[in-house]
Design an enzyme around this catalytic site. Sequence first.
Site, PDB file in Angstrom:
ATOM      1  N   ASP A 563       0.927  -1.263  -0.035  1.00  0.00           N
ATOM      2  CA  ASP A 563      -0.039  -0.064  -0.041  1.00  0.00           C
ATOM      3  C   ASP A 563       1.104   1.396   0.107  1.00  0.00           C
ATOM      4  O   ASP A 563       1.615   1.649   1.049  1.00  0.00           O
ATOM      5  CB  ASP A 563      -0.936  -0.002   1.293  1.00  0.00           C
ATOM      6  CG  ASP A 563      -1.764   1.299   1.186  1.00  0.00           C
ATOM      7  OD1 ASP A 563      -1.910   2.072   0.262  1.00  0.00           O
ATOM      8  OD2 ASP A 563      -2.304   1.367   2.416  1.00  0.00           O
ATOM      9  N   ASP A 569       3.579  10.980   3.086  1.00  0.00           N
ATOM     10  CA  ASP A 569       3.555  11.351   4.663  1.00  0.00           C
ATOM     11  C   ASP A 569       4.780  10.774   5.189  1.00  0.00           C
ATOM     12  O   ASP A 569       5.272  11.417   6.299  1.00  0.00           O
ATOM     13  CB  ASP A 569       2.177  11.046   5.431  1.00  0.00           C
ATOM     14  CG  ASP A 569       1.129  11.923   4.449  1.00  0.00           C
ATOM     15  OD1 ASP A 569       1.207  12.872   4.064  1.00  0.00           O
ATOM     16  OD2 ASP A 569      -0.020  11.262   4.383  1.00  0.00           O
ATOM     17  N   SER A 599       7.086   2.039   4.869  1.00  0.00           N
ATOM     18  CA  SER A 599       5.453   2.295   4.894  1.00  0.00           C
ATOM     19  C   SER A 599       4.890   1.475   3.891  1.00  0.00           C
ATOM     20  O   SER A 599       3.700   1.271   4.273  1.00  0.00           O
ATOM     21  CB  SER A 599       5.258   3.728   5.064  1.00  0.00           C
ATOM     22  OG  SER A 599       5.176   4.380   3.698  1.00  0.00           O
TER      23      SER A 599
END
Length: 632
Positions: A563, A569, A599
């Site tokens: 993902d 961010d 991430s």
Amino acid sequence: MTIKEIAQIAGVSVSTVSKIMNNKDQSIRSETREHVLKIAKEYNYKPYSSIITSSSGKTLCLGIIFRNASAVHNSISGMIAAASSCGYSILTRESNNSVEQELKNILALLNMHVDGIIWEPVSPDSLDSARHIRHANIPYFIINSDIEHALNIDFQQMGYLATEALIKARHSEIACMLRNGTRTKSFFQGYRQCLFDHNIAFDERLVFYETDGLPISKITNHIFSGIVVSHYAAAIQLYKAIDTLHYAIPHDLSLVSLKDSLRIKTDYPPISTLPIPYYDFGTYVVDYLIHIIEKKDGIPKLALSFKLEHHLSIDIPYNSRLKKVISLGSINIDNYMNFDQLPHTGKTVTSPAASIYPGGKCINEAIGIAKLGHQVSAIGRVGDDADADFLYEYIKDYPVDTFGIRRSKGLKTGQAYIFVQKDGDSMISIMSGANNAVSSKDIIENERLFVNASYCLIQTEIPMEAIIKASHMAKKYNLITVLKPSACSSLPLELLQNIDIISPNLDELGEICPGGQSLEEKAGQLLSYGIKTVIVTMGAQGCYLREKNLECRIPSGNFTSVDSSGAGDAFISALVSYLLYGYEIVTAAKIATYAAGLSTTRQGTTPALIDKDTLESFIRQKEPELLHASKQ
């Protein structure tokens, strides 16, 4: 008290009591006579014949019944002074927390023909005894009780003001310490109401009772920065315990307490207190009772003043002494759906799984910064709904200051609908909701957050008015501004001239710098506006970094993407965090590239944000020299 009731208590007939009380007891045993007389004296019983011959005029005497003499406070002085000034005297009785003794006190005062009674009942069960006062047809007031229509000092307002004194000093993690007593419930209600009115989430873990022991471990770990205490004796105990451990008030903890100014005269320790106006309350109650007795017109108004004595034990929160990061932008609920292939025009696709997480760039970057070891304050808007409650509850697990997050009545919390393809590619649609309510007023009201900060992270999914105001505020206090442009087609020059670092992805760069120029030319265009650093993130290709005298490409590591929606961010969070740790810009960008890559290996945005230990452990395996690079 009637003759029948005396007979029931004594266990004899009514006629026996009558004979004894009227000296017609020659045939009654002496033991019975002594027993009945003892009970009659205890309950101040007088035969009816003696009552009707007594004076029916005013005695200019008031009766006061306290539940416990050890808790008699400054109000008695006010009562005596007020009564004396009106030509009345006062008779006081103590119930010793006994309902039985309380009844005896009432009957004693009635037999002394007082003109009125001020009564501090032992419990709600005491109210049955009020029938004797009503039967005597004299006025009475109930004080210091939860009983309906009782006259009380507004301890709820005092709890509110004590809490507000800490909020005005920028505290948002505020504990409450309570001691069992008549004021406790109201004081706690004021504390909780004040938190609600200032958009601070209530946390039951920050409420302590004195009987549970002092919350020392939570204080030493800075779980909360301020505490309000219902009783001064408990506040002194807390102060001394903290001092013994070589912590300091107010440096490590701000403290506000209520205080009975008559009983406790000491000025040490220097605790900021709200004196309880018992004297003025006592004066008012007596004035009011005499007003009723003498049938004067109108009703006196109860107007008590609550004022903090000083601010010696109040300071800014401990964590505010550390340099902070401000995160301004959208706050959403992220609704994730997974697909084998992303939907497109004319095709319907189904999702085998869905999940919900807190999100929005403001929250994502705030939590990312917090996970990497820094203090962060968030500024944004949520709705007046259950989603807002969920967000507040979720953020509690991180050292994020939520003082700047406000509810917007009548609006829904923003929603992000994130469609994730099997290979990790994603697309996002946003329902802005309360995010559209963020305005320059929010920035002005949170100006104090800028005073002790070093970086201001700005995202463009909120109204431009607020974004520009934040950029000016950041420059006023010499903060480094970092802009993440998203969901925008162009950026005003007034904003760009206040930006130090800008980090678009390739698509966003094309939006803010349209045309056929190359990547390098577009980066140069942004530098021409006064921006010092341009970092373009390029997914699996890493990032491109450009400054006036510096240009480089930083490759990405090899990660299996699940993902990618929160990679940007994660990149900005790590970039700013390691700049704060003193690394120069290229090294910080390299570390940020690892954070972004890691991430993408997890589902969700906030759950995928990496913590400092995990990130640095990974880098030590891949590129250990990076963490030992020279710092600025």
